[in-house]
Design an enzyme around this catalytic site. Structure first.
Site, PDB file in Angstrom:
ATOM      1  N   LYS A 166     -14.764   2.487  -2.920  1.00 17.27           N
ATOM      2  CA  LYS A 166     -15.699   2.948  -1.883  1.00 17.27           C
ATOM      3  C   LYS A 166     -16.836   3.747  -2.502  1.00 17.27           C
ATOM      4  O   LYS A 166     -18.004   3.587  -2.150  1.00 17.27           O
ATOM      5  CB  LYS A 166     -14.973   3.833  -0.859  1.00 17.27           C
ATOM      6  CG  LYS A 166     -14.075   3.058   0.102  1.00 17.27           C
ATOM      7  CD  LYS A 166     -13.512   4.007   1.164  1.00 17.27           C
ATOM      8  CE  LYS A 166     -12.281   3.414   1.815  1.00 17.27           C
ATOM      9  NZ  LYS A 166     -11.567   4.383   2.661  1.00 17.27           N
ATOM     10  N   HIS A 193       7.125 -26.708   0.309  1.00 16.56           N
ATOM     11  CA  HIS A 193       6.330 -27.705  -0.401  1.00 16.56           C
ATOM     12  C   HIS A 193       5.237 -27.038  -1.233  1.00 16.56           C
ATOM     13  O   HIS A 193       4.253 -27.668  -1.584  1.00 16.56           O
ATOM     14  CB  HIS A 193       5.709 -28.679   0.597  1.00 16.56           C
ATOM     15  CG  HIS A 193       6.727 -29.400   1.412  1.00 16.56           C
ATOM     16  ND1 HIS A 193       7.128 -30.679   1.144  1.00 16.56           N
ATOM     17  CD2 HIS A 193       7.475 -29.000   2.474  1.00 16.56           C
ATOM     18  CE1 HIS A 193       8.058 -31.061   2.014  1.00 16.56           C
ATOM     19  NE2 HIS A 193       8.278 -30.051   2.833  1.00 16.56           N
ATOM     20  N   GLU A 247       0.820  -1.211   0.000  1.00 21.42           N
ATOM     21  CA  GLU A 247       0.000   0.000   0.000  1.00 21.42           C
ATOM     22  C   GLU A 247       0.857   1.266   0.000  1.00 21.42           C
ATOM     23  O   GLU A 247       0.428   2.322  -0.463  1.00 21.42           O
ATOM     24  CB  GLU A 247      -0.927  -0.018   1.229  1.00 21.42           C
ATOM     25  CG  GLU A 247      -2.168   0.826   1.073  1.00 21.42           C
ATOM     26  CD  GLU A 247      -3.207   0.569   2.167  1.00 21.42           C
ATOM     27  OE1 GLU A 247      -2.852   0.616   3.355  1.00 21.42           O
ATOM     28  OE2 GLU A 247      -4.382   0.328   1.825  1.00 21.42           O
TER      29      GLU A 247
END
Lengths: 418, 418
Positions: free
Chosen positions: A409, A294, A268
């Protein structure tokens, strides 16, 4: 104590020296001007420890509290969780932290099922005060627990927010105790502000040691005694186009939340449109050893050389276990590890994986924690915050804003405005 | 039911048609020749369900078992965890699964502390039989619980491994019940083999529905009714240099383990040196909404356009919660969401975030699950396995091996051979 090693090297010639000097100057200016506040939290937050302890001592409800619910998301929860996940193991007694951080109904219901009102303190954390997940979950908790904010339950809620925010005014309205985040401290740099210090102190962690560890690293850096950090920042900056993925490979399950904190801080802060209008940024990835050997290692070894890998290793685990001297017929091949401890195994796996990456041409470095302690965690957090600020200065981005998240938003609000 | 949508489009002209036809032919050949076995697990594993149910009915110890310990790492645990994390919420009763999968002593000790011998079944899973974490942890459990393998506790252990492996011979030696993994099924493609089916059946999940869901998707694909998958594979292949990071953005906490399963499948299958000696591969990242909107979204929106983003959304949550109609003074701004459910909120956040990415020029697509069910999970797993095989064929890599992880093992062994 933290120690550092690296396998990448590069010529610290004149132009690179200038890049480093300019970044150091920029970061110094951010600090001395007071424009960016996280640098001064190691001292600035000390009074919060006393304040939290005073709350604990004076609150008539707190003695019965065994559980602390943290209602916050992103920068308002990731740092707390990172410290809690690491230190929880060493804690005997104290209060447990629980997290309401996602608008996932299953997760919210599961966390509510663990908490009884009479034993719970609710801490609502939102820098801006208007985070939709946080306010929606808070209302749900008010409904579910029948919280009487203007009466008996006022002392069961704490608020952590910016001074003057809507949430701050709400707290004032009801006389709810609040702690403020300095306006010059951004969410993802706020773990050492009230955001982290108040809940962690109330949960029984040694937040003084956390702040002291952070202060120690910061001071050593600004005194020129941790210049490897400046060099690492310069390497990352120079390679940011070719080695654009920065993997944090932590060898302990308890470090997983710290890697999530790192992912927010790095992604960010640096994923930005720079001053010239270019999309820049590097992609953080957190993985856990040995398990992700793995899963992710094959790609690191044979895939494109577009990644740096930083290992984190813990020298001493408090609770170690010895692999017993048992030989099982037909599976004797791994008997060589018998009578060693799991700490020895996991750290040898860390070293071996690092060596295999170096042989494959991958740029790696390693951070070694002498043990898991608040002081070491504080130092490591400051390390990553400084690294982020330095690379941000070199990339010429605004390290501290996040304009890109606003669009979503607005679209969300638009969906409900009818 | 699964449904699919995407916002990227591209011209399906002749050369691309050929790429798709060749990949389809390659995958068809893998299946028809029997060289690659996962394609046939949806039918091939059906007898395992009966076998596991027979074990449960006939074992004198199993009636008292409330907890199942899975000792396995990577492909021997990630698929089981993915299904378990999703379905656990809907389960009433049944046995709980616990995982020993890392050489982290703290994690091992914590998991042991939850388990009592008399109530636990231990399932040891290793395809090769020689995984160092698995054998070391198994020995530790033998020591800790004083397991009498040649006596009373033989029936308390199950083994899942390749026929003829060292672990298989060990099981034969003690007369321990074992289930075998087909030799042509690799670890990361093994969730629908004995690896997943036996533990999940014993834990009480509807593994028949899991296999049926997988079979349905596979059949539709090979009948040409899911061609969007082939087109998506072609897009990924064509963009593999520019959009080399493939983000899976899942909007539910319970999907986190599925994203970890995807990370192994995608990273370890495609991160390879190709037939011409080039390092190729794409980097998988799993993130969770809405929480990672506050962490990773800024980088997606403003950072380099080097990522594709696939959203996973669940239409119906079994346990939903309504946001109460509560207005709090000063924080009325988010009241628009009152009386909606959290499912409505999180799905609207998913849609809004996707739209904001599309507007920012990011290639996105979406997988919608009608609900969380074994059938939908089985279908989604087959979807990702097929996608991996198709892109692997296009990239001309060996999708099914993992030669890169051997070097680290050799270095590790060298450290102890003295």
């Amino acid at each position: 104590m933290l120690s550092f090693s690296r396998d990448f090297s590069f010529d610290l010639s004149d132009p690179r020296q200038r890049v480093m000097e300019e970044a150091l100057a920029a970061v110094g200016e951010e600090r001395s001007s007071g424009r960016i506040g996280y640098y001064n939290l190691p001292e600035g937050s000390l009074p919060l420890i006393e304040a939290a302890e005073r709350f604990a001592a004076e609150s008539p409800l707190f003695a019965a509290v065994t559980d602390i619910a943290v209602i916050g998301i992103g920068g308002s929860s990731l740092g707390i969780k990172a410290v809690d996940a690491l230190m929880r193991v060493k804690k005997s007694g104290g209060r447990r932290l629980h997290y309401f951080e996602n608008s996932d109904p299953i997760n919210i219901a599961q966390t509510m099922a663990k908490l009884e009102k009479a034993r719970t303190l609710f801490i609502v954390i939102s820098k801006s005060g208007g985070t939709i997940e946080t306010t929606s979950i808070f209302k749900t908790l008010i409904g579910h627990y029948d919280l009487q904010l203007d009466g008996a339950d006022r002392g069961r809620v704490l608020v952590i927010t910016d001074a003057g925010s809507s949430l701050s005014q709400f707290a004032d309205h009801y006389g709810i105790t609040q702690y403020n985040i300095p306006a010059n401290v951004g969410g993802r740099f706020s773990v050492l502000s009230a955001v982290g210090i108040v809940p962690l102190t109330l949960a029984g962690y040694d937040t003084k040691a956390l702040l002291d560890g952070a202060r120690g690293f910061r001071d050593r850096f600004f005194e020129g005694r941790e210049n490897h950090l400046l060099e690492k920042a310069c390497y990352y900056y120079e390679q940011s186009a070719e080695q654009s993925i920065n993997v944090l490979f932590s060898y302990a399950n308890e470090l997983e939340d710290l890697t999530k904190w790192y992912v927010q801080l790095w992604g960010e802060s640096l994923g930005k449109i720079d001053v010239e209008g270019n999309r820049v940024g590097m992609t953080p990835i957190g993985i856990i050893g040995s398990i992700d050997q793995h899963s992710f290692l094959q790609l690191l070894i044979e895939g494109p050389l577009d990644k740096t890998v930083t290992f984190i290793k813990v020298e001493d685990f408090e609770n170690d276990l010895t692999i017993p001297e048992i030989t099982l017929p037909f599976i004797e091949k791994t008997d060589f590890i018998n009578t060693n401890s799991f700490r020895t195994l996991i750290n040898a796996q860390c070293d071996a994986t690092k060596e295999s990456l170096v042989q494959s041409g991958v740029a790696t470095d390693m951070i070694t924690l002498s043990n898991i302690s608040e002081a070491n965690i504080g130092a490591m957090m400051l390390y990553y915050e400084l690294l982020t600020s330095l690379v941000g200065a070199m990339l010429k981005v605004n390290t501290y804003d996040q304009p890109g998240v606003e669009l979503g938003k607005q679209i969300l609000y638009g969906k409900f405005e009818k």
